[in-house]
Design a protein around this motif. Structure first.
Motif, PDB file in Angstrom:
ATOM      1  N   ILE A 136       0.912  -1.177  -0.034  1.00 10.26           N
ATOM      2  CA  ILE A 136      -0.145   0.000   0.078  1.00 10.26           C
ATOM      3  C   ILE A 136       0.938   1.415  -0.049  1.00 10.26           C
ATOM      4  O   ILE A 136       0.500   2.266  -0.780  1.00 10.26           O
ATOM      5  N   VAL A 137       1.802   1.318   0.947  1.00 11.00           N
ATOM      6  CA  VAL A 137       3.027   2.549   0.789  1.00 11.00           C
ATOM      7  C   VAL A 137       3.417   2.594  -0.632  1.00 11.00           C
ATOM      8  O   VAL A 137       3.492   3.777  -1.034  1.00 11.00           O
ATOM      9  N   ALA A 138       3.901   1.496  -1.075  1.00 10.52           N
ATOM     10  CA  ALA A 138       4.654   1.626  -2.381  1.00 10.52           C
ATOM     11  C   ALA A 138       3.462   2.027  -3.365  1.00 10.52           C
ATOM     12  O   ALA A 138       3.803   2.901  -4.222  1.00 10.52           O
ATOM     13  N   ALA A 139       2.330   1.571  -3.266  1.00 11.22           N
ATOM     14  CA  ALA A 139       1.496   2.239  -4.231  1.00 11.22           C
ATOM     15  C   ALA A 139       1.182   3.729  -4.109  1.00 11.22           C
ATOM     16  O   ALA A 139       1.032   4.292  -4.966  1.00 11.22           O
ATOM     17  N   VAL A 140       0.963   4.080  -2.963  1.00  8.27           N
ATOM     18  CA  VAL A 140       0.722   5.438  -2.930  1.00  8.27           C
ATOM     19  C   VAL A 140       2.031   6.235  -3.471  1.00  8.27           C
ATOM     20  O   VAL A 140       1.660   7.310  -3.896  1.00  8.27           O
ATOM     21  N   ALA A 141       3.250   5.958  -2.841  1.00  7.37           N
ATOM     22  CA  ALA A 141       4.361   6.452  -3.449  1.00  7.37           C
ATOM     23  C   ALA A 141       4.399   6.454  -5.026  1.00  7.37           C
ATOM     24  O   ALA A 141       4.867   7.339  -5.667  1.00  7.37           O
ATOM     25  N   ALA A 142       3.824   5.350  -5.609  1.00 11.92           N
ATOM     26  CA  ALA A 142       3.807   5.281  -7.325  1.00 11.92           C
ATOM     27  C   ALA A 142       2.599   6.016  -7.770  1.00 11.92           C
ATOM     28  O   ALA A 142       2.505   6.264  -9.085  1.00 11.92           O
ATOM     29  N   GLY A 143       1.861   6.754  -7.009  1.00 11.71           N
ATOM     30  CA  GLY A 143       0.753   7.509  -7.583  1.00 11.71           C
ATOM     31  C   GLY A 143      -0.829   6.952  -7.286  1.00 11.71           C
ATOM     32  O   GLY A 143      -1.492   7.922  -7.579  1.00 11.71           O
ATOM     33  N   TYR A 144      -0.910   6.014  -6.601  1.00 12.22           N
ATOM     34  CA  TYR A 144      -2.261   5.366  -6.280  1.00 12.22           C
ATOM     35  C   TYR A 144      -2.861   6.312  -5.385  1.00 12.22           C
ATOM     36  O   TYR A 144      -2.335   6.628  -4.226  1.00 12.22           O
ATOM     37  N   ARG A 145      -4.237   6.249  -5.418  1.00 13.80           N
ATOM     38  CA  ARG A 145      -4.983   7.150  -4.490  1.00 13.80           C
ATOM     39  C   ARG A 145      -6.375   6.394  -4.283  1.00 13.80           C
ATOM     40  O   ARG A 145      -6.936   6.601  -3.346  1.00 13.80           O
ATOM     41  N   HIS A 146      -6.549   5.431  -5.200  1.00 12.69           N
ATOM     42  CA  HIS A 146      -7.818   4.462  -5.085  1.00 12.69           C
ATOM     43  C   HIS A 146      -7.590   3.217  -4.606  1.00 12.69           C
ATOM     44  O   HIS A 146      -6.734   2.482  -5.356  1.00 12.69           O
ATOM     45  N   PHE A 147      -8.226   2.826  -3.429  1.00  7.23           N
ATOM     46  CA  PHE A 147      -7.828   1.410  -2.972  1.00  7.23           C
ATOM     47  C   PHE A 147      -8.916   0.548  -2.683  1.00  7.23           C
ATOM     48  O   PHE A 147     -10.164   1.285  -2.220  1.00  7.23           O
ATOM     49  N   ASP A 148      -9.471  -0.577  -3.369  1.00  6.07           N
ATOM     50  CA  ASP A 148     -10.517  -1.304  -3.323  1.00  6.07           C
ATOM     51  C   ASP A 148     -10.478  -2.319  -2.431  1.00  6.07           C
ATOM     52  O   ASP A 148      -9.610  -3.243  -2.539  1.00  6.07           O
ATOM     53  N   CYS A 149     -11.247  -2.441  -1.338  1.00  2.00           N
ATOM     54  CA  CYS A 149     -11.360  -3.353  -0.050  1.00  2.00           C
ATOM     55  C   CYS A 149     -12.533  -4.051  -0.126  1.00  2.00           C
ATOM     56  O   CYS A 149     -13.624  -3.617  -0.475  1.00  2.00           O
ATOM     57  N   ALA A 150     -12.659  -5.010   0.813  1.00  2.00           N
ATOM     58  CA  ALA A 150     -13.882  -5.468   1.335  1.00  2.00           C
ATOM     59  C   ALA A 150     -13.669  -6.287   2.572  1.00  2.00           C
ATOM     60  O   ALA A 150     -12.455  -6.921   2.858  1.00  2.00           O
ATOM     61  N   CYS A 151     -14.567  -6.393   3.322  1.00  2.00           N
ATOM     62  CA  CYS A 151     -14.752  -7.364   4.627  1.00  2.00           C
ATOM     63  C   CYS A 151     -14.210  -8.514   4.190  1.00  2.00           C
ATOM     64  O   CYS A 151     -13.414  -9.324   5.105  1.00  2.00           O
ATOM     65  N   ASP A 152     -14.740  -9.292   3.182  1.00  2.00           N
ATOM     66  CA  ASP A 152     -14.666 -10.705   2.607  1.00  2.00           C
ATOM     67  C   ASP A 152     -13.119 -10.996   2.341  1.00  2.00           C
ATOM     68  O   ASP A 152     -12.679 -12.166   2.402  1.00  2.00           O
TER      69      ASP A 152
END
Length: 326
Positions: free
Chosen positions: A32-48
């Motif tokens: 997640i940290v690497a993704a933010v550093a790469a420019g990601y701002r959208h993260f798709d999650c779920a309880c399941d």
């Protein structure tokens, strides 16, 4: 072309996000940290998915390191099947928010149009599909709760400031019409399986007409499903000569071509990867454009091949035949 979708309620949904299904919890915070550093701002999650705590740890690290602010991020989560009764919805949302270390969701979905018997948090979390995994013949336990009832009760999360936008996953047109008519509340977003083997042109057309944004999950097709026995090795979208030829012409990877095809159709995409080096590739979709003929050629690969179908995996994995798309 913009790298965000403007929702009916005014929110800006990033066109490319990171899907977190089936990502190993041991690597997820750092990813997640690497993704933010790469420019990601959208993260798709779920309880399941069973990894929201690790996603939350990664988000917290990224914020603490000054890589982003909470308001820069778009975090999506989903209400699981066992929490469809109105009295269970808020507690389910609160549990996900606690695990994610957040005060609100940017988007909260109904995960499937499937209502199952409630499993208390203290008994099993995430509850998954079986009501009692230790039974002699474990099965799913459907309950008589309509999707309109769940959708209507979900609106309270928005009123309470817990979710800024609400949506649905794996719904068809008839169900979207039904919940909208019953509650006068239209979903802001529909998340469905979309890739060149499952183009769903009519569904996209309906959503555009209705002002509902679309997010494509599994936009690269089969890779996540092969290890689960839900797809065959030879169903490799990225091995298609059509896609490989177009990729070579643009100096891009076959994956980038498949993702750009959906983005160019107006759908956000949430490809999953566990590889840091693949993060930059998957988000680099806005410095080229597919021609009309290339878009058409990719669209002609459609097989109406759905990998994530409860009518198939429910019976095979959970001893329960449960079609939702028929």
């Amino acid at each position: 072309m913009s790298d965000t979708l403007t929702l009916a309620g005014g929110g800006k949904l990033p066109m490319v996000g990171l899907g977190t299904w089936k990502i190993d919890t041991a690597i997820l915070p750092d990813l997640i940290v690497a993704a933010v550093a790469a420019g990601y701002r959208h993260f798709d999650c779920a309880c399941d998915y069973g990894n929201e705590k690790e996603v939350g740890a990664g988000i917290r690290q990224a914020i603490d390191q000054g890589l982003c602010r909470r308001e820069d991020l778009w975090i999506t989560s989903k209400l699981w099947n066992t929490y469809h009764r109105p009295e269970h919805i808020r507690a389910a949302a609160e549990r996900s928010l606690k695990d994610l270390q957040l005060d609100y969701f940017d988007l909260y979905h109904i995960h499937f149009p499937i209502a199952l018997e409630f499993v208390p948090f203290e008994k099993r979390y995430p509850p998954e599909w079986f009501f009692d995994p230790d039974a002699a013949e474990p099965k799913m336990h459907p309950i008589a709760v309509s999707q309109a009832e769940t959708w209507g009760a979900l609106q309270a999360l928005k009123t309470a400031g817990m979710a800024r936008h609400l949506g649905v996953c794996n719904f068809n047109v008839a169900l979207i019409r039904e919940i909208t008519a019953a509650t006068s509340q239209r979903p802001d977003v529909l998340q469905v399986e979309l890739h060149p083997y499952l183009s769903q042109e009519r569904l996209l057309r309906f959503c555009k007409q209705a002002g509902i944004a679309v997010t494509a999950y599994s936009p690269l097709g089969a890779p996540s499903y092969v290890p689960l026995g839900m797809a065959a090795e030879d169903e490799d979208l990225l091995a298609e000569q059509t896609i490989r030829t177009i990729a070579e012409a643009h100096g891009k990877s076959p994956g980038q071509i498949s993702l750009r095809w959906n983005v160019q159709r107006g759908a956000a995409v949430i490809p999953k990867t566990s590889r840091v080096e693949r993060l930059a590739e998957n988000i680099a979709l806005f410095d080229f454009e597919l021609s009309e003929s290339e878009m058409t050629s990719i669209g002609q690969l459609n097989r109406d091949r759905r990998f994530n179908d409860p009518a198939q995996f429910g019976e095979a994995a959970f001893n329960t035949f449960f079609p939702i798309y028929d």
